[in-house]
Write an enzyme that holds these catalytic residues in place. Structure first.
Site, PDB file in Angstrom:
ATOM      1  N   THR A  60       0.865  -1.187   0.000  1.00 43.13           N
ATOM      2  CA  THR A  60       0.000   0.000   0.000  1.00 43.13           C
ATOM      3  C   THR A  60       0.904   1.240   0.000  1.00 43.13           C
ATOM      4  O   THR A  60       1.114   1.870   1.034  1.00 43.13           O
ATOM      5  CB  THR A  60      -0.943   0.008   1.235  1.00 43.13           C
ATOM      6  OG1 THR A  60      -0.192  -0.373   2.393  1.00 43.13           O
ATOM      7  CG2 THR A  60      -2.099  -0.932   1.062  1.00 43.13           C
ATOM      8  N   CYS A  79       6.536   2.034   5.720  1.00 41.09           N
ATOM      9  CA  CYS A  79       5.507   2.017   6.777  1.00 41.09           C
ATOM     10  C   CYS A  79       5.430   3.368   7.464  1.00 41.09           C
ATOM     11  O   CYS A  79       4.535   4.158   7.198  1.00 41.09           O
ATOM     12  CB  CYS A  79       5.824   0.926   7.793  1.00 41.09           C
ATOM     13  SG  CYS A  79       5.460  -0.708   7.169  1.00 41.09           S
TER      14      CYS A  79
HETATM   15  N1  LIG Z   1       7.215  -4.744   5.702  1.00 38.31           N
HETATM   16  C1  LIG Z   1       6.788  -4.349   6.877  1.00 38.31           C
HETATM   17  O1  LIG Z   1       7.545  -4.131   7.774  1.00 38.31           O
HETATM   18  C2  LIG Z   1       5.326  -4.179   7.166  1.00 38.31           C
HETATM   19  C3  LIG Z   1       4.915  -4.213   8.505  1.00 38.31           C
HETATM   20  C4  LIG Z   1       3.576  -4.065   8.787  1.00 38.31           C
HETATM   21  C5  LIG Z   1       2.684  -3.863   7.744  1.00 38.31           C
HETATM   22  N2  LIG Z   1       3.114  -3.784   6.461  1.00 38.31           N
HETATM   23  C6  LIG Z   1       2.114  -3.605   5.402  1.00 38.31           C
HETATM   24  O2  LIG Z   1       1.892  -4.853   4.786  1.00 38.31           O
HETATM   25  C7  LIG Z   1       1.611  -4.667   3.399  1.00 38.31           C
HETATM   26  C8  LIG Z   1       2.577  -5.488   2.561  1.00 38.31           C
HETATM   27  O3  LIG Z   1       3.878  -4.985   2.768  1.00 38.31           O
HETATM   28  P1  LIG Z   1       5.180  -5.818   2.400  1.00 38.31           P
HETATM   29  O4  LIG Z   1       6.312  -5.099   3.041  1.00 38.31           O
HETATM   30  O5  LIG Z   1       5.007  -7.264   2.692  1.00 38.31           O
HETATM   31  O6  LIG Z   1       5.202  -5.612   0.818  1.00 38.31           O
HETATM   32  P2  LIG Z   1       6.217  -6.300  -0.221  1.00 38.31           P
HETATM   33  O7  LIG Z   1       6.404  -5.315  -1.305  1.00 38.31           O
HETATM   34  O8  LIG Z   1       7.383  -6.882   0.495  1.00 38.31           O
HETATM   35  O9  LIG Z   1       5.406  -7.548  -0.767  1.00 38.31           O
HETATM   36  C9  LIG Z   1       4.249  -7.463  -1.462  1.00 38.31           C
HETATM   37  C10 LIG Z   1       4.126  -8.685  -2.373  1.00 38.31           C
HETATM   38  O10 LIG Z   1       2.843  -8.607  -2.958  1.00 38.31           O
HETATM   39  C11 LIG Z   1       2.944  -9.020  -4.298  1.00 38.31           C
HETATM   40  N3  LIG Z   1       1.788  -8.502  -5.006  1.00 38.31           N
HETATM   41  C12 LIG Z   1       1.554  -7.238  -5.444  1.00 38.31           C
HETATM   42  N4  LIG Z   1       0.336  -7.178  -6.018  1.00 38.31           N
HETATM   43  C13 LIG Z   1      -0.201  -8.408  -5.938  1.00 38.31           C
HETATM   44  C14 LIG Z   1      -1.435  -8.979  -6.349  1.00 38.31           C
HETATM   45  N5  LIG Z   1      -2.366  -8.250  -6.963  1.00 38.31           N
HETATM   46  N6  LIG Z   1      -1.662 -10.288  -6.104  1.00 38.31           N
HETATM   47  C15 LIG Z   1      -0.723 -11.043  -5.485  1.00 38.31           C
HETATM   48  N7  LIG Z   1       0.461 -10.569  -5.079  1.00 38.31           N
HETATM   49  C16 LIG Z   1       0.708  -9.261  -5.303  1.00 38.31           C
HETATM   50  C17 LIG Z   1       4.269  -8.463  -4.750  1.00 38.31           C
HETATM   51  O11 LIG Z   1       4.737  -9.151  -5.900  1.00 38.31           O
HETATM   52  C18 LIG Z   1       5.141  -8.696  -3.504  1.00 38.31           C
HETATM   53  O12 LIG Z   1       5.791  -9.949  -3.551  1.00 38.31           O
HETATM   54  C19 LIG Z   1       1.668  -3.165   3.156  1.00 38.31           C
HETATM   55  O13 LIG Z   1       0.395  -2.636   3.301  1.00 38.31           O
HETATM   56  C20 LIG Z   1       2.553  -2.675   4.286  1.00 38.31           C
HETATM   57  O14 LIG Z   1       2.286  -1.327   4.622  1.00 38.31           O
HETATM   58  C21 LIG Z   1       4.412  -3.973   6.144  1.00 38.31           C
END
Ligand SMILES: NC(=O)c1ccc[n+]([C@@H]2O[C@H](COP(=O)([O-])OP(=O)(O)OC[C@H]3O[C@@H](n4cnc5c(N)ncnc54)[C@H](O)[C@@H]3O)[C@@H](O)[C@H]2O)c1
Length: 426
Positions: free
Chosen positions: A92, A267
């Site tokens: 996001t 984040c």
């Molecule tokens: N990384 C963190 O520390 C963290 C902590 C808490 C919350 N979040 C939240 O969690 C969410 C994910 O973050 P992240 O860090 O894991 O992201 P990321 O970019 O590491 O991973 C996202 C994954 O989703 C895949 N993806 C994208 N669109 C897709 C779709 N339509 N269908 C299937 N897969 C799809 C991408 O290829 C990627 O592998 C975000 O909203 C982020 O704000 C992240």
């Protein structure tokens, strides 16, 4: 009822979660990035969040039946058709004007809509503003599936709290907030998480409360860091060491232990914009939230100006000076370079006419080049520099001997306040 879980989005959040669910449930990890799926099925996680050993112990060769458990990764829609719980963990981000970009969430909702069946539950984990699940995502699921929300299918929201690179607070050890679109569904969602999260769960009264809880956790951190960043600016003018001040003040039981720094990543530096955008839609213009964002976003420029000022005071020529940046990831001991603010420091330093060499043993040089057009190296440089900046407190840098990297007259600037021989700290 035995659940079968699909986790959509196998990134920093989705993979550790899918691996954990796979210890109890048949679990499919779904991602649109085929390279990522292939890498995971081969037993390696490039984000280093799940060790190869743990990943391999969870992986199964074929899509597990409802009676089995284990993790199967796929980019094929057919593999997620027989799940009944869909958990969405896609990115996001914000756009260049800092407005929320819901496209990945909408696309993932469409994917779920294509395979949704009566009785299924869609749980969102991505960080959003209050209302995003029920007002933006669920209508997409309804449209694509042709099913009716809270009659044919249900929803939940359970925000993720993991901290990339942190091997102590792993997903199962962090208490998890859960919620459901009806009270009964809330209990089902909560039970699913409770069965794998050893730290326990907190069932929020509704989805909007759970969404709001997550977005304020990161907004609160952002504002607190902005406050200490402002203190650093003030104390630098007064020639007082901010870290010494914070150490002294921290001896009071209720003084909050925040440190100045660059607020990068996807984040803390992003989520407050989600809250601000929604507040504005309701006619409220957030003051503190956006002031915190402005202050934190200006810190890269500020660090560069402090380094240059210290060089000038030491009579070091700035034009064509060679500067070494230690670290480019957005935080220590992890390879994540998304939204790293070190690039702001580098850009500002280059604007002063200096040449910056970037050394980071954690970052993937190709990714850095692709994302930021910056050359970085994972090999320690052999030349000598006019200034060295510790930008990220990777463990490799904590006891680094800078003597052989610095010219006779050089500046050592410590953004993180971890070196004991720095000329200046942030
Ligand atoms: N990384 C963190 O520390 C963290 C902590 C808490 C919350 N979040 C939240 O969690 C969410 C994910 O973050 P992240 O860090 O894991 O992201 P990321 O970019 O590491 O991973 C996202 C994954 O989703 C895949 N993806 C994208 N669109 C897709 C779709 N339509 N269908 C299937 N897969 C799809 C991408 O290829 C990627 O592998 C975000 O909203 C982020 O704000 C992240």
């Amino acid at each position: 009822m035995q659940h079968k879980i699909t986790v959509l989005g196998l990134g920093y959040v989705g993979l550790p979660l899918a691996r954990l669910f796979a210890t109890k449930f048949p679990t499919v990890g779904f991602d649109i990035n085929q390279g990522r799926v292939n890498e995971l099925n081969a037993g390696h996680d490039d984000t280093l969040e799940v060790s190869d050993k743990l990943l391999k112990s969870a992986l199964v060769k074929n899509n597990p039946s409802k009676q089995e458990k284990g993790l199967y990764c796929s980019y094929d829609l057919k593999d997620i058709e027989d799940s009944n719980i869909y958990i969405i963990t896609v990115p996001t981000p914000v756009d260049k004007n800092n407005r929320p970009v819901l496209t990945p969430l909408i696309k993932a909702s469409e994917t779920v809509g294509k395979v949704l069946k009566k009785g299924d539950i869609v749980i969102y984990e991505s960080t959003v503003y209050p209302g995003a699940t029920e007002e933006d995502c669920i209508p997409v699921v309804e449209r694509v599936s042709g099913l009716k929300f809270n009659v044919d299918f249900f929803a939940g929201y359970s925000p993720e709290r993991i901290n990339p690179g942190d091997k102590e607070h792993t997903v199962e050890k962090i208490l998890k907030v859960t919620s459901g679109s009806t009270p009964d569904v809330g209990i089902v969602v909560n039970d699913i998480y409770k069965s794998v999260i050893t730290a326990g769960t907190h069932l929020a009264p509704c989805i909007k409360v759970a969404e709001a809880a997550k977005v304020i956790e990161n907004s609160q951190r952002d504002i607190n860091i902005a406050f200490v960043n402002e203190l650093a600016k003030i104390f630098n003018l007064m020639d007082i060491n901010t870290h010494d001040v914070l150490e002294a003040a921290g001896t009071k039981w209720n003084f909050l232990p925040f440190k100045p720094g660059l607020v990068g990543g996807h984040c803390i530096g992003v989520d407050p914009y989600y809250l601000a955008q929604k507040a504005q839609e309701y006619g409220y213009h957030p003051e503190i939230i956006l002031a915190g964002r402005r202050l934190n976003d200006s810190m890269g420029q500020y660090v560069a100006s402090q380094v240059i000022k210290t060089m000038i005071k030491k009579d070091i020529a700035v034009n064509n000076a060679k500067i070494l940046m230690l670290g480019i990831t957005f935080k220590e001991n992890c390879p994540d370079v998304r939204n790293t603010k070190i690039v702001d420091v580098i850009a500002a330093l280059e604007d002063y006419g200096t040449t910056v060499t970037t050394y980071d043993p954690w970052a993937n040089s190709e990714e850095v080049k692709h994302e930021y057009s910056i050359e970085s190296t994972s090999e320690i440089p052999t030349e000598k520099f006019d200034a060295i900046i510790l930008g990220v407190a990777h463990r490799q840098f904590l006891n680094i001997d800078l003597a052989f990297l610095k010219k006779e007259r050089a500046v050592i600037y410590d953004v993180k306040g971890v070196l004991n021989n720095a000329d200046r700290c942030l």
